[in-house]
Design an enzyme around this catalytic site. Sequence first.
Site, PDB file in Angstrom:
ATOM      1  N   HIS A  34       0.769  -1.244   0.000  1.00 45.63           N
ATOM      2  CA  HIS A  34       0.000   0.000   0.000  1.00 45.63           C
ATOM      3  C   HIS A  34       0.801   1.297   0.000  1.00 45.63           C
ATOM      4  CE1 HIS A  34      -3.538  -2.424   0.492  1.00 45.63           C
ATOM      5  NE2 HIS A  34      -3.010  -3.005   1.552  1.00 45.63           N
ATOM      6  N   LYS A  62      -5.210  -9.791  -7.962  1.00 45.98           N
ATOM      7  CA  LYS A  62      -5.906  -9.240  -6.798  1.00 45.98           C
ATOM      8  C   LYS A  62      -6.978  -8.289  -7.321  1.00 45.98           C
ATOM      9  CE  LYS A  62      -5.209  -6.925  -2.387  1.00 45.98           C
ATOM     10  NZ  LYS A  62      -4.258  -6.278  -1.475  1.00 45.98           N
ATOM     11  N   HIS A 135      -2.740  -2.747   8.281  1.00 47.98           N
ATOM     12  CA  HIS A 135      -3.835  -3.138   7.381  1.00 47.98           C
ATOM     13  C   HIS A 135      -4.485  -1.865   6.825  1.00 47.98           C
ATOM     14  CE1 HIS A 135      -7.416  -5.095   5.789  1.00 47.98           C
ATOM     15  NE2 HIS A 135      -8.136  -4.221   6.451  1.00 47.98           N
TER      16      HIS A 135
END
Length: 141
Positions: A34, A62, A135
């Site tokens: 990310h 993905k 996350h």
Amino acid sequence: MYFKGAGPVLFALLAIAFIVETYAADYKTFLEHHYDGPKSNVGKNYCDTMMQRRGMTKPNCKPVNSFVHTTKNNLKGVCGKGGKAIANGLRRSIKQFSVTTCKHQGGSTRPPCKYRENKSNRFIDVRCAGNLPVHYDQGHI
């Protein structure tokens, strides 16, 4: 039965080391998936290139992934004063970041993967382990 001597101290140190190493591994994965700051100059197919480079096209494509374009310190800041607690153990950034979201175009989920790009400034939601983001949940315009 009570521990004697250095046993309890050694046990506590090993437990702390295990937890810290787990957080560090999760943070490293978070960065790999990310973080892209500043935004990489990879040509006109940013999402196709970055998703492949970051290992998110094998064995399957993905479906969606977001890249945040800022500094690592700004990302870590969301876990502290740069973020506020929201539902489900998540923290929302108090400022917006430049984010590129890559969405699989459909069709086969097997490589070669083709993605659509959506870039905008957004507040981001992350889950933190200590002072590290581990996350990425989503972004809000």
